[in-house]
Design a protein around this motif. Structure first.
Motif, PDB file in Angstrom:
ATOM      1  N   SER A 241     -81.310 -91.009 -66.196  1.00 27.14           N
ATOM      2  CA  SER A 241     -82.593 -91.660 -65.992  1.00 27.14           C
ATOM      3  C   SER A 241     -82.308 -93.013 -66.390  1.00 27.14           C
ATOM      4  CB  SER A 241     -82.896 -91.916 -67.717  1.00 27.14           C
ATOM      5  OG  SER A 241     -83.449 -90.763 -69.489  1.00 27.14           O
ATOM      6  N   ILE A 242     -81.240 -93.394 -66.050  1.00 24.00           N
ATOM      7  CA  ILE A 242     -80.441 -94.985 -65.847  1.00 24.00           C
ATOM      8  C   ILE A 242     -80.489 -95.243 -64.144  1.00 24.00           C
ATOM      9  CG2 ILE A 242     -78.821 -96.394 -65.210  1.00 24.00           C
ATOM     10  CD1 ILE A 242     -80.208 -96.610 -68.250  1.00 24.00           C
ATOM     11  N   LYS A 243     -79.829 -93.557 -63.406  1.00 22.43           N
ATOM     12  CA  LYS A 243     -79.650 -93.087 -62.506  1.00 22.43           C
ATOM     13  C   LYS A 243     -80.498 -93.679 -61.786  1.00 22.43           C
ATOM     14  CE  LYS A 243     -77.871 -90.321 -59.061  1.00 22.43           C
ATOM     15  NZ  LYS A 243     -77.011 -88.963 -58.362  1.00 22.43           N
ATOM     16  N   TYR A 244     -81.717 -91.933 -61.885  1.00 23.94           N
ATOM     17  CA  TYR A 244     -83.310 -92.266 -61.678  1.00 23.94           C
ATOM     18  C   TYR A 244     -83.722 -92.965 -61.188  1.00 23.94           C
ATOM     19  CZ  TYR A 244     -88.075 -90.839 -61.415  1.00 23.94           C
ATOM     20  OH  TYR A 244     -89.382 -90.499 -60.763  1.00 23.94           O
ATOM     21  N   ILE A 245     -83.808 -94.264 -62.594  1.00 21.49           N
ATOM     22  CA  ILE A 245     -83.980 -96.017 -62.065  1.00 21.49           C
ATOM     23  C   ILE A 245     -84.026 -96.745 -60.759  1.00 21.49           C
ATOM     24  CG2 ILE A 245     -84.881 -97.915 -63.297  1.00 21.49           C
ATOM     25  CD1 ILE A 245     -85.022 -96.541 -65.754  1.00 21.49           C
ATOM     26  N   ALA A 246     -82.735 -96.128 -60.825  1.00 21.09           N
ATOM     27  CA  ALA A 246     -81.804 -96.730 -59.924  1.00 21.09           C
ATOM     28  C   ALA A 246     -82.239 -96.653 -58.814  1.00 21.09           C
ATOM     29  CB  ALA A 246     -80.526 -97.008 -59.705  1.00 21.09           C
ATOM     30  N   LEU A 247     -82.697 -95.051 -58.633  1.00 14.34           N
ATOM     31  CA  LEU A 247     -82.788 -94.122 -57.200  1.00 14.34           C
ATOM     32  C   LEU A 247     -84.188 -94.578 -57.167  1.00 14.34           C
ATOM     33  CD1 LEU A 247     -82.755 -92.730 -55.049  1.00 14.34           C
ATOM     34  CD2 LEU A 247     -83.744 -90.374 -56.949  1.00 14.34           C
ATOM     35  N   LYS A 248     -85.523 -95.134 -57.544  1.00  9.40           N
ATOM     36  CA  LYS A 248     -86.416 -95.297 -57.388  1.00  9.40           C
ATOM     37  C   LYS A 248     -86.639 -97.033 -56.206  1.00  9.40           C
ATOM     38  CE  LYS A 248     -89.745 -94.985 -60.042  1.00  9.40           C
ATOM     39  NZ  LYS A 248     -90.598 -94.204 -61.456  1.00  9.40           N
ATOM     40  N   LYS A 249     -85.879 -98.070 -57.290  1.00 11.10           N
ATOM     41  CA  LYS A 249     -85.589 -98.898 -56.765  1.00 11.10           C
ATOM     42  C   LYS A 249     -84.592 -99.484 -55.278  1.00 11.10           C
ATOM     43  CE  LYS A 249     -83.317-101.950 -59.527  1.00 11.10           C
ATOM     44  NZ  LYS A 249     -82.814-102.909 -60.303  1.00 11.10           N
ATOM     45  N   TYR A 250     -83.759 -98.092 -54.910  1.00 12.20           N
ATOM     46  CA  TYR A 250     -83.438 -98.442 -53.631  1.00 12.20           C
ATOM     47  C   TYR A 250     -84.073 -97.160 -52.915  1.00 12.20           C
ATOM     48  CZ  TYR A 250     -79.621 -96.939 -50.745  1.00 12.20           C
ATOM     49  OH  TYR A 250     -78.807 -96.580 -49.432  1.00 12.20           O
ATOM     50  N   ILE A 251     -85.510 -97.003 -53.797  1.00 10.34           N
ATOM     51  CA  ILE A 251     -86.075 -95.752 -52.608  1.00 10.34           C
ATOM     52  C   ILE A 251     -86.705 -97.002 -52.119  1.00 10.34           C
ATOM     53  CG2 ILE A 251     -88.438 -94.092 -52.167  1.00 10.34           C
ATOM     54  CD1 ILE A 251     -86.151 -92.381 -53.965  1.00 10.34           C
ATOM     55  N   ALA A 252     -87.425 -97.541 -52.697  1.00  8.31           N
ATOM     56  CA  ALA A 252     -88.271 -99.209 -52.454  1.00  8.31           C
ATOM     57  C   ALA A 252     -88.152-100.142 -51.525  1.00  8.31           C
ATOM     58  CB  ALA A 252     -89.042 -99.020 -53.529  1.00  8.31           C
ATOM     59  N   ALA A 253     -86.339-100.144 -52.190  1.00  8.14           N
ATOM     60  CA  ALA A 253     -86.021-101.363 -51.017  1.00  8.14           C
ATOM     61  C   ALA A 253     -85.962-100.959 -49.997  1.00  8.14           C
ATOM     62  CB  ALA A 253     -84.547-101.550 -51.305  1.00  8.14           C
TER      63      ALA A 253
ATOM     64  N   GLU B 263     -83.564 -83.947 -57.690  1.00  6.24           N
ATOM     65  CA  GLU B 263     -82.978 -83.525 -56.649  1.00  6.24           C
ATOM     66  C   GLU B 263     -84.132 -84.295 -55.908  1.00  6.24           C
ATOM     67  OE1 GLU B 263     -84.752 -79.097 -56.450  1.00  6.24           O
ATOM     68  OE2 GLU B 263     -83.796 -78.623 -58.302  1.00  6.24           O
ATOM     69  N   TYR B 264     -83.221 -84.994 -54.952  1.00  8.88           N
ATOM     70  CA  TYR B 264     -83.713 -86.007 -53.864  1.00  8.88           C
ATOM     71  C   TYR B 264     -82.484 -85.435 -52.737  1.00  8.88           C
ATOM     72  CZ  TYR B 264     -79.469 -88.666 -55.936  1.00  8.88           C
ATOM     73  OH  TYR B 264     -78.693 -89.280 -55.553  1.00  8.88           O
ATOM     74  N   ASN B 265     -83.152 -86.271 -51.841  1.00  5.89           N
ATOM     75  CA  ASN B 265     -82.563 -86.475 -49.945  1.00  5.89           C
ATOM     76  C   ASN B 265     -81.475 -87.430 -50.114  1.00  5.89           C
ATOM     77  OD1 ASN B 265     -81.507 -86.064 -47.494  1.00  5.89           O
ATOM     78  ND2 ASN B 265     -84.045 -85.808 -46.443  1.00  5.89           N
ATOM     79  N   CYS B 266     -80.218 -87.266 -50.362  1.00  3.76           N
ATOM     80  CA  CYS B 266     -79.383 -88.415 -50.311  1.00  3.76           C
ATOM     81  C   CYS B 266     -78.976 -88.716 -48.879  1.00  3.76           C
ATOM     82  CB  CYS B 266     -77.687 -87.644 -50.759  1.00  3.76           C
ATOM     83  SG  CYS B 266     -77.657 -86.410 -50.873  1.00  3.76           S
TER      84      CYS B 266
ATOM     85  N   GLY C  58     -87.808 -98.781 -48.264  1.00  5.59           N
ATOM     86  CA  GLY C  58     -89.459 -98.768 -47.635  1.00  5.59           C
ATOM     87  C   GLY C  58     -89.898 -98.058 -47.796  1.00  5.59           C
ATOM     88  N   LEU C  59     -89.386 -96.269 -48.557  1.00  2.00           N
ATOM     89  CA  LEU C  59     -89.448 -95.071 -48.198  1.00  2.00           C
ATOM     90  C   LEU C  59     -90.667 -94.495 -49.736  1.00  2.00           C
ATOM     91  CD1 LEU C  59     -85.930 -93.685 -47.223  1.00  2.00           C
ATOM     92  CD2 LEU C  59     -87.788 -94.256 -45.907  1.00  2.00           C
ATOM     93  N   LYS C  60     -90.616 -93.541 -49.546  1.00  2.00           N
ATOM     94  CA  LYS C  60     -92.199 -93.065 -50.813  1.00  2.00           C
ATOM     95  C   LYS C  60     -90.861 -92.112 -51.356  1.00  2.00           C
ATOM     96  CE  LYS C  60     -96.532 -93.593 -47.687  1.00  2.00           C
ATOM     97  NZ  LYS C  60     -97.302 -92.731 -47.566  1.00  2.00           N
ATOM     98  N   ASN C  61     -91.725 -92.592 -53.393  1.00  3.12           N
ATOM     99  CA  ASN C  61     -90.913 -91.838 -53.645  1.00  3.12           C
ATOM    100  C   ASN C  61     -91.400 -90.020 -53.235  1.00  3.12           C
ATOM    101  OD1 ASN C  61     -89.543 -93.926 -55.394  1.00  3.12           O
ATOM    102  ND2 ASN C  61     -91.806 -93.918 -56.566  1.00  3.12           N
ATOM    103  N   GLU C  62     -91.937 -89.342 -53.428  1.00  7.06           N
ATOM    104  CA  GLU C  62     -92.448 -88.102 -53.113  1.00  7.06           C
ATOM    105  C   GLU C  62     -91.226 -87.889 -51.361  1.00  7.06           C
ATOM    106  OE1 GLU C  62     -95.671 -90.524 -52.523  1.00  7.06           O
ATOM    107  OE2 GLU C  62     -94.507 -90.498 -53.474  1.00  7.06           O
ATOM    108  N   ASP C  63     -91.382 -88.215 -51.073  1.00 10.23           N
ATOM    109  CA  ASP C  63     -90.599 -88.528 -49.644  1.00 10.23           C
ATOM    110  C   ASP C  63     -89.140 -88.532 -49.515  1.00 10.23           C
ATOM    111  OD1 ASP C  63     -93.241 -88.420 -48.065  1.00 10.23           O
ATOM    112  OD2 ASP C  63     -92.541 -89.944 -47.543  1.00 10.23           O
ATOM    113  N   VAL C  64     -88.348 -88.674 -50.710  1.00  8.89           N
ATOM    114  CA  VAL C  64     -86.991 -88.857 -51.160  1.00  8.89           C
ATOM    115  C   VAL C  64     -87.169 -87.715 -51.795  1.00  8.89           C
ATOM    116  CG1 VAL C  64     -84.785 -90.251 -52.104  1.00  8.89           C
ATOM    117  CG2 VAL C  64     -86.945 -90.274 -50.367  1.00  8.89           C
TER     118      VAL C  64
ATOM    119  N   GLU D 252     -92.605 -83.557 -61.169  1.00  7.08           N
ATOM    120  CA  GLU D 252     -92.433 -82.731 -62.176  1.00  7.08           C
ATOM    121  C   GLU D 252     -91.554 -83.614 -62.447  1.00  7.08           C
ATOM    122  OE1 GLU D 252     -91.624 -80.294 -59.118  1.00  7.08           O
ATOM    123  OE2 GLU D 252     -93.574 -79.888 -59.281  1.00  7.08           O
ATOM    124  N   THR D 253     -90.598 -84.383 -62.346  1.00  2.00           N
ATOM    125  CA  THR D 253     -90.064 -85.591 -63.099  1.00  2.00           C
ATOM    126  C   THR D 253     -90.374 -87.029 -63.314  1.00  2.00           C
ATOM    127  OG1 THR D 253     -88.074 -85.057 -61.310  1.00  2.00           O
ATOM    128  CG2 THR D 253     -87.366 -86.831 -62.256  1.00  2.00           C
TER     129      THR D 253
END
Length: 88
Positions: free
Chosen positions: A51-63, A5-8, A65-71, A77-78
């Motif tokens: 799982s692959i999408k999750y890894i890509a999502l974290k790369k996108y969030i970092a790129a 669950e994330y804020n797309c 400049g956002l924080k994982n827990e904010d998105v 839990e994940t």
């Protein structure tokens, strides 16, 4: 992996406010533009697994400049890494 669950909307709005194209950020983080759009639409399309999408999502969030827990609403839990690194 539990349901991701994330804020797309936040991702897309942040990218657009920084005037970054989906193509440009995709190239920067080694993804396809269609995968960026899939993340922004909260779709699993163009990813072989959650799982692959999750890894890509974290790369996108970092790129962006956002924080994982904010998105990612259920980030702690994940993702087991923050829990494992937490000092007792």
């Amino acid at each position: 992996m539990d349901k991701l669950e994330y804020n797309c909307e936040l991702l897309k709005a942040t990218r657009e406010s920084k005037k970054i194209t989906a193509h440009s950020i995709a190239v920067d983080i080694c993804l396809a533009e269609r995968q960026i759009k899939s993340i922004e639409e909260n779709s699993l399309q163009y990813f072989s697994s959650q799982s692959i999408k999750y890894i890509a999502l974290k790369k996108y969030i970092a790129a962006l400049g956002l924080k994982n827990e904010d998105v990612i609403s259920n980030f702690y839990e994940t993702d087991p890494i923050p829990i494992l690194l937490k000092k007792k």
